[in-house]
Design a protein around this motif. Structure first.
Motif, short mmCIF file in Angstrom:
data_model
loop_
_atom_site.label_atom_id
_atom_site.label_comp_id
_atom_site.label_asym_id
_atom_site.label_seq_id
_atom_site.Cartn_x
_atom_site.Cartn_y
_atom_site.Cartn_z
N GLU A 1 0.83 -1.21 0.00
CA GLU A 1 0.00 0.00 0.00
C GLU A 1 0.86 1.26 0.00
N VAL A 2 1.98 1.20 0.70
CA VAL A 2 2.92 2.33 0.69
C VAL A 2 3.51 2.50 -0.72
N VAL A 3 3.89 1.40 -1.34
CA VAL A 3 4.42 1.47 -2.70
C VAL A 3 3.40 2.11 -3.64
N ARG A 4 2.16 1.65 -3.57
CA ARG A 4 1.10 2.19 -4.46
C ARG A 4 0.83 3.66 -4.13
N TYR B 1 10.34 -2.95 -8.09
CA TYR B 1 10.46 -3.68 -6.82
C TYR B 1 10.37 -5.18 -7.08
N LYS B 2 10.85 -5.94 -6.10
CA LYS B 2 10.71 -7.39 -6.18
C LYS B 2 10.42 -7.92 -4.78
N ILE B 3 9.71 -9.05 -4.74
CA ILE B 3 9.41 -9.72 -3.48
C ILE B 3 10.58 -10.63 -3.13
N GLU C 1 0.62 12.57 1.69
CA GLU C 1 1.33 13.84 1.93
C GLU C 1 2.75 13.58 2.44
N ALA C 2 2.87 12.60 3.32
CA ALA C 2 4.20 12.27 3.85
C ALA C 2 5.11 11.75 2.75
N LEU C 3 4.58 10.88 1.90
CA LEU C 3 5.39 10.31 0.82
C LEU C 3 5.77 11.38 -0.21
N ALA C 4 4.85 12.27 -0.51
CA ALA C 4 5.15 13.36 -1.45
C ALA C 4 6.25 14.26 -0.90
N SER C 5 6.24 14.52 0.41
CA SER C 5 7.29 15.35 1.01
C SER C 5 8.64 14.64 0.99
#
Length: 340
Positions: A274-277, A289-291, A323-327
């Motif tokens: 979910e963080v990746v997406r 990315y890879k598992i 917002e955190a990821l964009a920053s």
């Protein structure tokens, strides 16, 4: 009031220094520069208009610590970040973590135990291990640590609690962070680990910008909604504001006990995927990315119940995951543009 921030040029420490200065506190930042650089002092000054006092100090060196406190006897509060913080590295090099995270804390407390001051400890949700119930409350049992890093945070809390019990002038709050991410809106300070990142989000941003070839997602066979581990990701600016709220409680002497603990998170759990997406959506950057296999020391899921912090400290997170990821991405781009 003069506040000492140990590890004050690190990721979280630098953001807390900014918040303290913006609230009118005088700050002394110390750091051994093992995972940051002196340039952060100038970046803090450019944000706040105030140059924090900085001293290079290794808290493992007793003579240096004694000398520091001989020269600074008017400190009214301490926020203690200086520590090693990577779960995986702690599994591989446990003695480094016990030296950095436990010995340094003891030396620090030995110098201030008889002073009247407030002490905020940078603790971690790792003290809960794999919790029996989610979300995790402050009353959840402390489980045997999954890693030496987690164990140092448990031991650290115990050391502070035991010290406060016999030193009534010392009052302390342990803030149990969940997963700090993001960067200041100015993109002048953020998370810049030296070497290979140990945490998810800087590895994501370094992969997106081409510094790392590929992101490894550790395990997709966890009993979660998409098979990847769940964490509570909190914007570092929200986290910094929690420290100021906790410090105010100590200064006002409004605590019921001279040692208290608070969870600091958003109250929402997100899987790694979910963080990746969310990163791809908020930045428009695709991720390679890879598992891979699970990583030793990782728990399945951890996210916070934050009602206590909201009720007692008057603090609540306000920034979203996107917002955190964009920053964090804006910070990564700024870092690379300065290097090029």
């Amino acid at each position: 009031m003069k506040i000492l921030v140990t590890g004050g040029l690190g990721f979280i420490g630098s953001h807390v220094v900014v918040e303290l200065q913006e609230q009118g506190y005088e700050v002394i930042a110390v750091d051994n520069l093992s995972n940051t650089s002196k340039e952060v002092v100038d970046q803090i000054a450019s944000i706040t208009g105030v140059q924090p006092t900085f001293e290079e100090l290794d808290l493992r060196e007793k003579e240096s610590v004694v000398n520091f406190f001989d020269r600074h006897n008017d400190i009214g509060g301490i926020i203690h970040f200086a520590a090693s913080k990577a779960v995986g590295e702690s599994v591989e090099n446990p003695l480094l973590y016990y030296e950095n995270n436990v010995n340094a804390l003891v030396l620090l407390l030995q110098q201030v135990q008889d002073r009247e001051l407030g002490f905020i400890f940078s603790s971690s949700c790792t003290v809960y291990g794999q919790a029996d119930e989610l979300p995790i409350t402050e009353s959840a049992p402390i489980k045997p640590a999954e890693s030496p890093y987690g164990n140092t945070k448990q031991i650290g809390e115990e050391i502070i609690r035991d010290t406060c019990r016999v030193k009534p002038n010392l009052s302390a709050i342990a803030l149990r962070y969940f997963n700090p991410i993001g960067a200041h809106e100015s993109a002048k300070i953020g998370e810049l680990p030296l070497g290979v990142p140990q945490n998810l989000v800087p590895y994501i941003t370094q992969t997106a910008i081409g510094v790392r070839e590929q992101l490894s997602v550790f395990g997709d066979d966890y009993p979660t909604r998409d098979g990847t581990a769940i964490r509570d990701y909190i914007h570092v600016v929200d986290l910094a504001k929690a420290h100021v709220a906790a410090l105010q409680r100590l200064i006002e002497k409004s605590a019921n006990d001279n040692f208290e603990v608070f969870n600091v998170g958003t109250g929402t759990g997100s899987t790694v995927m979910e963080v990746v997406r969310a990163f791809e959506k908020s930045t428009g950057q695709p991720l390679n990315y890879k598992i891979v296999d699970r990583r030793e020391g990782d728990v399945v899921a951890a996210y916070a119940q934050t009602d206590k912090a909201q009720r007692v400290l008057g603090w609540k997170s306000k920034y979203s995951l996107e917002e955190a990821l964009a920053s964090a991405w804006a910070w990564e781009q700024q870092v690379r543009s300065r290097k090029n």
